[in-house]
Write an enzyme that holds these catalytic residues in place. Structure first.
Site, PDB file in Angstrom:
ATOM      1  N   ASN A 202      22.940 104.206  45.608  1.00 30.86           N
ATOM      2  CA  ASN A 202      21.656 104.379  46.113  1.00 30.86           C
ATOM      3  C   ASN A 202      20.849 103.182  45.993  1.00 30.86           C
ATOM      4  OD1 ASN A 202      19.866 106.475  47.095  1.00 30.86           O
ATOM      5  ND2 ASN A 202      18.498 106.117  45.077  1.00 30.86           N
ATOM      6  N   GLU A 267      15.265 109.629  49.505  1.00 27.51           N
ATOM      7  CA  GLU A 267      14.012 109.730  48.726  1.00 27.51           C
ATOM      8  C   GLU A 267      12.847 109.593  49.697  1.00 27.51           C
ATOM      9  OE1 GLU A 267      13.657 107.095  45.200  1.00 27.51           O
ATOM     10  OE2 GLU A 267      15.836 107.493  44.774  1.00 27.51           O
TER      11      GLU A 267
HETATM   12  O1  9MR Z   1       9.617 109.972  40.831  1.00 26.99           O
HETATM   13  C1  9MR Z   1      10.299 109.458  39.665  1.00 26.99           C
HETATM   14  C2  9MR Z   1       9.015 109.196  38.642  1.00 26.99           C
HETATM   15  O2  9MR Z   1       8.799 110.518  38.022  1.00 26.99           O
HETATM   16  C3  9MR Z   1       9.394 108.453  37.648  1.00 26.99           C
HETATM   17  O3  9MR Z   1       8.310 108.287  36.855  1.00 26.99           O
HETATM   18  C4  9MR Z   1       9.649 107.151  38.154  1.00 26.99           C
HETATM   19  C5  9MR Z   1      10.082 105.943  36.943  1.00 26.99           C
HETATM   20  O4  9MR Z   1      10.472 104.781  37.507  1.00 26.99           O
HETATM   21  O5  9MR Z   1      10.890 107.198  38.824  1.00 26.99           O
HETATM   22  C6  9MR Z   1      10.650 107.828  39.929  1.00 26.99           C
HETATM   23  O6  9MR Z   1      11.845 108.001  40.979  1.00 26.99           O
HETATM   24  C7  9MR Z   1      12.470 106.873  41.285  1.00 26.99           C
HETATM   25  C8  9MR Z   1      13.821 107.125  41.719  1.00 26.99           C
HETATM   26  O7  9MR Z   1      14.337 107.645  40.220  1.00 26.99           O
HETATM   27  C9  9MR Z   1      14.640 106.015  41.969  1.00 26.99           C
HETATM   28  N1  9MR Z   1      13.863 105.545  43.302  1.00 26.99           N
HETATM   29  C10 9MR Z   1      12.432 105.015  43.157  1.00 26.99           C
HETATM   30  C11 9MR Z   1      11.836 106.419  42.776  1.00 26.99           C
HETATM   31  C12 9MR Z   1      10.274 106.017  42.737  1.00 26.99           C
HETATM   32  O8  9MR Z   1       9.963 105.137  41.849  1.00 26.99           O
END
Ligand code: 9MR
Length: 357
Positions: A202, A267
């Site tokens: 990913n 995403e």
């Molecule tokens: O949406 C997620 C958020 O709740 C977390 O705080 C954050 C931490 O970095 O990660 C977010 O999700 C990420 C995903 O796991 C990987 N791709 C980027 C996403 C947005 O940051």
């Protein structure tokens, strides 16, 4: 579904203007019709909210834990695994006939302090990581059909180069300076733990043809040639540009599927500038709907693009607000009160028009 009062008038006008012919079908019905998995990221702690749970079950045939399968949540200490939050989400999916994507076995963020600051040797880290991957994948064997094995291993400043991380070279698991060798080891461990699961790489900002997606492409091509068990590529698709280069996105999806791997859009969200009250302009909502429609259409035009997920589904809960200090938001297909936005209608329309996937 018609939204009353306040922002309702604006939405109602937009729905009337831009919606496809009125339909009683849900997004989930349309996804089933298109033979496409359509999912969303889910937060375990919100499942007890009735509107959250009912919208989720009604509109999606796929879900993915947003944070509950990350090390920070699963690994409170070096010895134990806490599956409680992730299990809640997986149980919800099974109870509602939805599929589950697992996210994510290896990442450089959201790792617990005992791991990130543990000063382990490469041999110790390799042992810890192998045990983690195998334990988690085995725990969900038969319930999680696809895993993001590695998340975002490529760098931003020098697009296409490997990111320097705990797992690669700080100190790494014993494959530092050997390119994608550490990634390959993780895919092999995951495959040993569940040979049936689809294994994905990913990545962020690899949506268009660019140096980063070129690097992913080279890795996937190499892994496929050598029989490394990689089944797919996740393209995140966090979009903030309301005029994305769709030709490039579509060509990129096409070149990955031509390698024989699946593409999942993992995403998707389309963030908008918002005022102090959190509201975007009607014109931006219209442009946002168009972007959602184009992305869905691009995926549907490639048989190997088999799933689309939005990163959350209601503007009430999205990572965008805190990430942008409130300047951006309104990125998802449902508003803060769970009413469908023009983006929802655009997605459903694109899926309904599909000839089947
Ligand atoms: O949406 C997620 C958020 O709740 C977390 O705080 C954050 C931490 O970095 O990660 C977010 O999700 C990420 C995903 O796991 C990987 N791709 C980027 C996403 C947005 O940051």
């Amino acid at each position: 579904m018609v939204r009353p009062a306040s922002r309702g008038c604006v939405y109602l006008a937009l729905l009337t203007l831009f919606a496809p012919p009125a339909s009683q079908h849900t997004l989930r019905d349309a996804a089933d019709h298109a033979h496409l998995l359509f999912g969303t990221a889910v937060r375990a702690q919100r499942l007890s909210e009735a509107a959250y749970a009912s919208t989720l079950a009604r509109e999606f045939n796929l879900l993915e834990p947003e944070d509950a399968m990350k090390w920070e949540t699963l690994r409170p200490d070096p010895k134990s695994f806490d599956f409680s939050q992730a299990d809640r989400i997986v149980d919800f999916a099974i109870a509602h006939g939805m599929k589950v994507r697992g996210h994510t076995l290896v990442w450089h963020r959201q790792n617990p302090p005992w791991l990130a600051e543990g000063h382990y040797t490469p041999a110790q880290l390799a042992e810890i990581l192998e045990k983690h991957i195998k334990t988690v994948v085995r725990h969900y064997r038969g319930r999680v059909f696809a895993w993001d094995v590695i998340n975002e291993a490529l760098d931003e400043p020098v697009l296409g180069s490997l990111r320097s991380t705990l797992w690669y070279d700080q100190p790494g698991i014993g494959s530092a300076q050997k390119g994608t060798a550490y990634i390959e080891r993780c895919f092999r461990w995951a495959h040993e733990a569940d040979p049936e699961a689809l294994l994905f790489y990913n990545e962020a900002e690899a949506e268009t043809m660019n140096p980063k997606s070129d690097a992913v492409y080279a890795m996937v091509q190499d892994f496929r040639r050598r029989g490394v068990p990689l089944d797919g590529v996740g393209l995140e698709m966090h979009i903030s540009n309301l005029h994305p280069d769709m030709a490039s996105i579509s060509a990129n999806i096409g070149r990955f599927t031509a390698l024989g791997v699946q593409v999942h859009i993992t995403e998707l969200d389309v963030s908008l500038a918002v005022g102090a009250n959190g509201d975007p302009t009607p014109e931006d909502l219209r442009l946002q709907a168009e972007v959602y429609r184009q992305i869905a259409t691009a995926c549907l035009s490639h048989p190997g693009c088999t799933a689309i997920q939005t990163w959350g589904f209601t503007d009430k809960y999205s990572w965008i607000g805190s990430h942008s200090r409130g300047k951006q938001g309104a990125a998802l297909p449902f508003d803060r009160d769970y009413f469908p936005k023009p983006a929802y209608e655009a997605l459903r329309g694109a899926l309904e028009q599909s000839k089947g996937h």
